[in-house]
Design a protein around this motif. Structure first.
Motif, PDB file in Angstrom:
ATOM      1  N   ILE B 149      -1.972   5.916  -6.549  1.00  0.00           N
ATOM      2  CA  ILE B 149      -1.260   6.958  -6.153  1.00  0.00           C
ATOM      3  C   ILE B 149       0.056   6.908  -7.195  1.00  0.00           C
ATOM      4  CG2 ILE B 149       0.591   7.747  -4.039  1.00  0.00           C
ATOM      5  CD1 ILE B 149      -1.303   6.389  -2.240  1.00  0.00           C
ATOM      6  N   ALA B 215      -2.167  13.093  -6.011  1.00  0.00           N
ATOM      7  CA  ALA B 215      -1.704  11.942  -5.161  1.00  0.00           C
ATOM      8  C   ALA B 215      -2.312  11.958  -3.841  1.00  0.00           C
ATOM      9  CB  ALA B 215      -0.534  11.706  -5.344  1.00  0.00           C
ATOM     10  N   GLU B 216      -2.247  13.232  -3.184  1.00  0.00           N
ATOM     11  CA  GLU B 216      -2.730  13.498  -1.858  1.00  0.00           C
ATOM     12  C   GLU B 216      -3.962  12.861  -1.502  1.00  0.00           C
ATOM     13  OE1 GLU B 216      -0.751  14.223   0.702  1.00  0.00           O
ATOM     14  OE2 GLU B 216      -2.145  14.510   2.115  1.00  0.00           O
ATOM     15  N   PHE B 218      -5.798  10.318  -2.984  1.00  0.00           N
ATOM     16  CA  PHE B 218      -5.649   8.997  -2.889  1.00  0.00           C
ATOM     17  C   PHE B 218      -5.093   8.655  -1.634  1.00  0.00           C
ATOM     18  CE2 PHE B 218      -5.727   8.968  -7.626  1.00  0.00           C
ATOM     19  CZ  PHE B 218      -7.250   8.473  -7.837  1.00  0.00           C
ATOM     20  N   GLN B 219      -3.979   9.435  -1.121  1.00  0.00           N
ATOM     21  CA  GLN B 219      -3.419   8.935   0.109  1.00  0.00           C
ATOM     22  C   GLN B 219      -4.069   9.357   1.289  1.00  0.00           C
ATOM     23  OE1 GLN B 219       0.347  10.777  -0.727  1.00  0.00           O
ATOM     24  NE2 GLN B 219       1.531   9.242   0.436  1.00  0.00           N
TER      25      GLN B 219
END
Lengths: 245, 261
Positions: B149, B215-216, B218-219
């Motif tokens: 992330i 990144a979202e 991966f989150q």
């Protein structure tokens, strides 16, 4: 041959819309020599040094550094450079900074602490544990010179190395350079404004003006024709008549 | 060069806040709270002052704070490295621009991984002090995906640091653009919400979703593992997350190679 540059030119725009053109037809530096490039501010000295090290890209020309094309990283394996303006991590102590930068070169001696204490002794340094941000101008310059001489290199490129140094420090550094020249036959390429610093030390000089090499001479030629480096320099750059009383 | 990057990151006091937050959390729970095993699942319940805190929210909040600290703190060294005064020192060594760029990412990843490991060890210490095992799949999810992330944010920030030559500009643009990419994961619902039913918009946003590091994604994968274990990973989402990092990564690499100092 340590350095050979042929037909190097670079044009770029300066602030105010002016164009600056650096054109160096030929420069050669041989092993064990002490060479200086002299010229007024903005004449292209630092630009040329940066081009040698591939920090700036030349528009045309050929440069061989330590027998390699200057764009190859092997060309810089035995070269140390002290820029005129530099920035070390300011939250590092001098000792930490020297260790951090020593990791970046294979030519750094294995016994790094021994080398640091040897340099500290040679340069009269007693502030190895001080943080960079707490150093005076002269101390920072001395630390930068320690960083430059940390690795056992063959060619040292020094851009205004005596900025902010007092006479004692200058002498200590020049003595160290002479020792290195005797011990390891190193080559030096230096730019400076302080002509007396190099009066007795330079083997050859290049004068640069508005991006062009306007003259070059050996130590012997300067002594025979002009007497001193200062007179040689003034002969080409002094534009006003001396004030007469 | 990796060691140089790690050294500068370790000396960055702002980043000490990351383990600092976890240490504070562990000390606070140890002194004024507790951890007990949740009888309804293999999970655990964190209590502070007698009140139970949903552990999902607690972990997510800790991760969010970590991300914020890292986004502000990690890029400082790269911002300094591309300053001509520092770059002259680095690139005059026998280091190519490629090496400097790639080893910077390797150094940042190694740093993030190490601090994540320390954070997970602190959480494990906290739960084991109260006789509860920290779930293995939670630990794996955090250790693997928190550095990813952070790297996905870092790629965008590096690109904008190179483009703008400004730390503030790079960090702000990188943060908002990477954060903005989360919209692309639910693009259908957003388009319907704004009445944009044209397939042209859908195609445009799908293309954009692959251009900005997600990144979202991966989150979301980390949340999937928290909820359903490692078997809950959505493979296509994982693939998308990695692919979305490529365009900005390559563009930053190309621009860095062309940069003069």
């Amino acid at each position: 041959m340590i350095l050979k540059a042929q037909n190097v030119n670079k044009t770029f725009n300066k602030s105010g819309g002016n164009t600056f053109r650096l054109q160096v037809d030929e420069i050669e530096i041989s092993e064990g020599s002490f060479t200086a490039i002299l010229g007024p501010n903005g004449s292209g000295k630092s630009t040329f040094l940066k081009i040698i090290l591939d920090l700036l890209f030349a528009d045309a020309g050929n440069i061989w550094l330590m027998g390699h094309n200057h764009k190859q990283k092997q060309a810089r394996a035995k070269v140390s450079y002290l820029p005129e303006n530099y920035s070390f991590p300011d939250n590092f102590t001098v000792n930490e900074m020297l260790h951090a930068f020593s990791d970046l070169k294979e030519s750094t001696p294995r016994q790094i602490d021994h080398k640091i204490s040897k340099l500290a002794n040679a340069f009269n340094v007693e502030f190895l544990d001080k943080k960079i941000k707490n150093l005076s101008k002269g101390m920072t310059q001395t630390a930068a010179l320690m960083h430059t001489f940390l690795a056992d290199d063959q060619f040292y490129i020094l851009d205004e190395p005596f900025n902010g140094l007092d006479a004692v420090q200058k002498k200590a550094i020049m003595d160290y350079i002479f020792t290195l020249q005797k011990e390891r036959n190193i080559s030096i390429l230096i730019t400076t404004h302080i002509l007396s610093d190099i009066d007795k030390t330079c083997d050859s000089l290049y004068l640069i003006k508005d991006g062009r090499i306007i003259n070059s001479a050996t130590k012997g030629e300067i002594q025979n024709q002009f007497g001193s480096v200062e007179d040689y320099y003034l002969n080409y750059f002094e534009t006003k008549d001396p004030v007469r009383s | 060069m990796i060691r140089f990057t790690i050294r500068t990151l370790l000396k960055n006091k702002m980043l000490w806040a990351w383990p600092g937050i976890f240490i504070l959390f562990v000390v606070a729970i140890a002194l004024w709270g507790g951890v007990s095993a949740d009888p309804s699942s293999s999970s655990y319940v964190i209590k502070l002052g007698g009140f139970p805190l949903p552990n999902g929210i607690v972990i997510n909040q800790l991760i969010s704070i970590t991300i914020l600290i890292s986004i502000i703190g990690i890029p400082t060294h790269f911002s300094e490295n591309i300053n001509p005064d520092r770059a002259s020192l680095l690139l005059s060594k026998p280091i190519s621009r490629d090496e400097l760029f790639l080893s910077d990412f390797a150094g940042v990843f190694a740093f993030c991984f190490s601090y994540t490991l320390i954070s997970v060890l602190l959480l494990t210490l906290l739960t084991s002090l109260h006789g509860v095992l920290f779930p293995l799949h939670h630990a794996i999810a955090i250790i693997v995906f928190l550095p990813l992330i952070l790297l996905s944010y870092y790629i965008t920030i590096v690109l904008f640091l190179i483009l703008t030559n400004s730390y503030v500009g790079g960090v702000l643009l990188g943060y908002f653009l990477t954060g903005f990419s989360s919209l692309f994961l639910n693009v259908d619902s957003y388009l319907q919400m704004f009445g944009l039913t044209d397939t042209w918009f859908e195609t445009l946003f799908q293309i954009l979703s692959y251009l900005i590091p997600s990144a979202e994604a991966f989150q979301q994968i980390m949340s999937q593992i928290f909820a359903n274990g490692l078997s809950g990973i959505d493979g296509s989402l994982l693939g998308f997350a990695f692919v979305s990092c490529v365009p900005f990564g390559l563009l930053a690499y190309y621009l860095f190679r062309k940069k003069q100092f």
